[in-house]
Design an enzyme around this catalytic site. Structure first.
Site, PDB file in Angstrom:
ATOM      1  N   CYS A 193      33.666  39.528  43.826  1.00 17.18           N
ATOM      2  CA  CYS A 193      34.095  40.926  43.869  1.00 17.18           C
ATOM      3  C   CYS A 193      35.606  41.054  43.725  1.00 17.18           C
ATOM      4  O   CYS A 193      36.107  41.968  43.061  1.00 17.18           O
ATOM      5  CB  CYS A 193      33.609  41.603  45.153  1.00 17.18           C
ATOM      6  SG  CYS A 193      34.329  40.952  46.686  1.00 17.18           S
TER       7      CYS A 193
ATOM      8  N   HIS B  68      33.916  42.971  51.510  1.00 15.57           N
ATOM      9  CA  HIS B  68      33.859  43.345  50.093  1.00 15.57           C
ATOM     10  C   HIS B  68      35.177  44.007  49.717  1.00 15.57           C
ATOM     11  O   HIS B  68      35.762  44.758  50.508  1.00 15.57           O
ATOM     12  CB  HIS B  68      32.684  44.316  49.885  1.00 15.57           C
ATOM     13  CG  HIS B  68      32.301  44.522  48.454  1.00 15.57           C
ATOM     14  ND1 HIS B  68      31.901  43.497  47.635  1.00 15.57           N
ATOM     15  CD2 HIS B  68      32.225  45.659  47.701  1.00 15.57           C
ATOM     16  CE1 HIS B  68      31.600  43.981  46.445  1.00 15.57           C
ATOM     17  NE2 HIS B  68      31.791  45.291  46.457  1.00 15.57           N
TER      18      HIS B  68
ATOM     19  N   ASN C  62      38.824  59.383  53.550  1.00  9.38           N
ATOM     20  CA  ASN C  62      40.067  59.842  54.176  1.00  9.38           C
ATOM     21  C   ASN C  62      40.783  58.686  54.882  1.00  9.38           C
ATOM     22  O   ASN C  62      40.209  57.629  55.142  1.00  9.38           O
ATOM     23  CB  ASN C  62      39.795  61.003  55.141  1.00  9.38           C
ATOM     24  CG  ASN C  62      38.862  60.607  56.273  1.00  9.38           C
ATOM     25  OD1 ASN C  62      39.068  59.607  56.940  1.00  9.38           O
ATOM     26  ND2 ASN C  62      37.818  61.413  56.498  1.00  9.38           N
TER      27      ASN C  62
END
EC number: 3.4.22.-
Length: 713
Positions: free
Chosen positions: A131, A279, A308
């Site tokens: 990833c 991740h 946020n």
């Protein structure tokens, strides 16, 4: 003439001039290439050979280091540009044939890499655990200038330059011939999804470099991005992340950003896309007005996440920034060292570690960053870091709380005041080649390896000799046997009478040893008046702080263990603060066997002393002039009284004043230095009285130190 064979010989010679120390061998090969170029009459080849001759004449130690650190897991990655690739035979010389491991049975076929011209975006393959690499590709594709150049060398063979092992352009050859392909559906391969074939090639190249597997572990986006485009990696905790400050740089195109989760993410899907544990996500935008961050999951190319700031701080663990050094700094410099575990790590202190200073020589504030990079090799399970040296180095033990120490990269950022100088030490847990990249706003900023100046720090390291192991006692603690370990001559040189607040440490190699040391004034040969009377043993390391010592004075340090030591060596280090800065001083440490009063020739002798008579020991002196010192150490805790004489064996004349009713002190029975002339042989007469009725025998150790050699009769 076979052109490919000519080029193959060219690349072999290129490799030779950096790896072969014999200049005559290299020159013969270059001369042979010149003859070949004349016969071949091919302009590109002739120019390449001419340039090779120039490289040979200008080869420097730094370039050799770069070449000698090119081997990783059986592959050889030379520091050459892809613009220097003239023939596919280069792959025959720089072997990079190791194939990536694939543990997925359903992808058992191996076929050439297939393109996906209709795919939109960049997406991680679900079965490839990379990833961070895919996030790096997502980020650098947004800035086309950061994309590595990929050059096709032959069918299914490509070349690119990546940033690693201290070099900005190491050659990585990528074969696209054997890609794991699904058995049931040959259109599906283990490759990043992208319409741009370059992304697929870069993924293959970086996976080969870092893990040799499609199932990589342990990387992060900052590191992968650095290796792809050279932007400075900066790893920080989410709690330290300044949204406003980084947003400004991000909006100016000065940095790339990614964020990584830890082990805690919400179970429910509260952001439209469920967050994944451990991740990495690409940051596409930071909205300071609405305080939200736009992210992309590398596993989902067509969906964005808007989160946020509070949720970012709650669910994300780390921030990965990569900075464009060309936009932030005007000057860069690289420094390489080889860190030897055997040389620098036998003792767990800072003393003896490689030291560096970062200095601003200008008259104004300057900014500097130092990036430590450890080189990939056969052992990458390494902790390495650079750390500022405190004022008093000797008593600070190793330890670093930053997780970046285990990633292979560490970034130090600092604003230097005019003429400011900061000292650092370096540590690595294994043998490792290290590169320090220095980025600065001025050429007046320098990063230099150097030994720290004298008054701040000094160290000595010596082997422990087996014959040193003799039981002794400390003053006021005669009930406790200890074992002599070593002694050191210690002085503070400079203007006499200056008080130096000193820290001192003696360290052994293993925690299984218990160690102590005492300090005495130089003329205290009996060791009866220690500067401090503190007897206890510590595991491996014993240290004393805040000793008020005086410049111009000489001291003796005597170290001991609670039992015969297991360690094969020891280290003694001192550091301190000069409270009178106008009078510079320096420390001086030197191993000096105090048992023999630090004299050149040493004669040990073990004998038995009986209470029923006088023990005589004859010594042969064949020198017209000699100076002699004696120390007798009876191995007993009883408070016996001793008598001694040292006489001429020829005339019976006393050579020193006889000693009567002498008490054994911590340093034993000391016969101070005396002169011997005219090849006079010596006799030592020694006796003691025991008030008991039963005769007593004592085992004794005699230490004879002399300017010229003396032997037993």
């Amino acid at each position: 003439m076979n052109v490919d064979r000519c080029w193959e010989q060219y690349y072999k010679t290129l490799k030779l001039i950096y790896l072969e120390e014999n200049k005559e061998t290299c020159q013969r090969e270059i001369d042979h290439l010149v003859d070949t170029a004349i016969e071949l009459k091919e302009k590109t080849y002739s120019n390449a050979v001419l340039d090779l001759g120039r490289q040979f004449r200008e080869v420097c130690p730094k370039a050799r280091i770069m070449w000698k650190t090119s081997s990783i897991a059986g592959n050889f990655y030379p520091p050459i540009s892809i613009s220097d690739i003239y023939s596919p035979v280069i792959a025959n010389v720089f072997d990079q044939t190791t194939r990536l491991e694939c543990r997925r049975q359903e992808y058992s076929l191996r076929m050439p890499l297939q393109e996906e011209p209709n795919f939109t975006g960049i997406q991680q393959h679900a079965q490839v655990s990379d990833c961070s690499l895919v996030v790096s590709l997502i980020n650098i594709n947004r800035y086309k200038t950061t994309m590595p150049v990929v050059k096709q060398v032959a069918e299914n063979l490509y070349a690119t330059n990546l940033y690693f092992n201290g070099a900005q352009r190491r050659l990585v050859l990528v074969s696209t011939e054997n890609i794991p392909t699904m058995q049931d559906d040959p259109t599906k391969q283990m490759s990043v999804h992208s319409a741009n074939k370059i992304n697929k090639i870069l993924e293959l190249g970086l996976l080969k470099l870092t893990s040799l597997s499609y199932h990589s572990e342990g990387s992060n986006t900052a590191i992968d991005t650095y290796r792809l485009c050279g932007w400075i990696p900066d790893i920080s905790s989410i709690n330290e992340f300044n949204f406003l400050k980084v947003h400004k740089a991000f909006s100016r195109g000065e940095c790339l950003i990614a964020m990584g989760t830890g082990g805690f993410v919400p179970k429910e899907n509260i952001f439209g896309v469920k967050l994944r544990k451990y991740h990495d996500y690409a940051v596409l935008d930071i909205d300071m007005i609405n305080e939200v961050v736009t992210l992309r999951d590398p596993l989902i190319s067509d969906t964005l996440l808007t989160i946020n700031f509070d949720s970012i701080r709650k669910y994300f663990l780390q921030v990965y920034c990569n900075w464009d050094s060309s936009k932030l700094f005007m000057f860069t410099k690289d420094t390489q060292i080889f860190y030897s575990d055997k040389k620098f790590n036998p003792y767990q202190t800072l003393a003896g570690k490689p030291t560096f200073y970062l200095k601003n020589n200008s008259d104004r504030d300057e900014y500097a960053w130092v990036l430590l990079e450890f080189h990939l090799d056969k052992n990458n399970n390494t902790t390495a870091y650079l750390q500022e040296i405190p004022d008093r180095i000797s008593t600070v033990r190793l330890g670093y709380n930053d997780n970046s120490a285990e990633t292979g990269f560490q970034l130090i950022k600092i604003r230097l005041k005019p003429k400011q100088c900061i000292w650092y030490f370096c540590y690595s847990s294994t043998d490792k080649m290290l590169t320090f990249h220095t980025y600065s706003t001025s050429s007046d900023v320098v990063f230099v390896r150097s030994k720290m100046p004298g008054c701040d720090f000094d160290v000595t390291e010596c082997a422990i000799l087996p014959e040193n192991i003799v039981p002794m006692q400390y003053p006021n603690h005669s009930e406790t046997d200890i074992y002599y370990l070593a002694s050191i001559d210690f002085s503070i040189e400079g203007e006499p009478g200056i008080t130096i607040i000193t820290d001192m440490v003696v360290c052994l190699e293993t925690d299984d040893d218990l160690v102590n040391f005492q300090m005495f004034h130089w003329d205290d040969l009996d060791f009866n008046s220690p500067i401090y009377d503190e007897f206890y043993m510590n595991e491996r390391m014993f240290e004393k702080k805040d000793l008020p010592l005086t410049s111009g004075e000489r001291y003796r340090i005597v170290a001991s263990t609670a039992r015969p030591p297991i360690s094969k060596g020891y280290q003694c280090a001192v550091s301190g603060i000069n409270i009178h800065a106008d009078y510079p001083c320096s420390y001086k440490l030197r191993e000096s066997d105090v048992r023999y009063n630090s004299m050149m020739f040493k004669l040990p002798h073990v004998f038995t002393l009986a209470s029923t008579g006088i023990t005589k020991i004859s010594l042969v002196n064949r020198n017209k002039y000699n100076k002699v010192f004696m120390r007798i150490y009876p191995q007993t805790q009883e408070d016996y009284r001793y008598n001694y004489r040292v006489i001429s064996a020829d005339t019976g004349e006393d050579l020193v004043k006889p000693g009567n009713n002498i008490q054994k002190l911590y340093g034993g029975i000391v016969i101070k230095e005396f002169l011997v002339s005219d090849q006079t042989n010596l006799e030592l007469h020694l006796s003691f009285q025991d008030n008991g009725r039963v005769p007593v025998e004592l085992k004794c150790q005699l230490y004879v130190g002399s300017v010229k050699i003396i032997t037993l009769s």
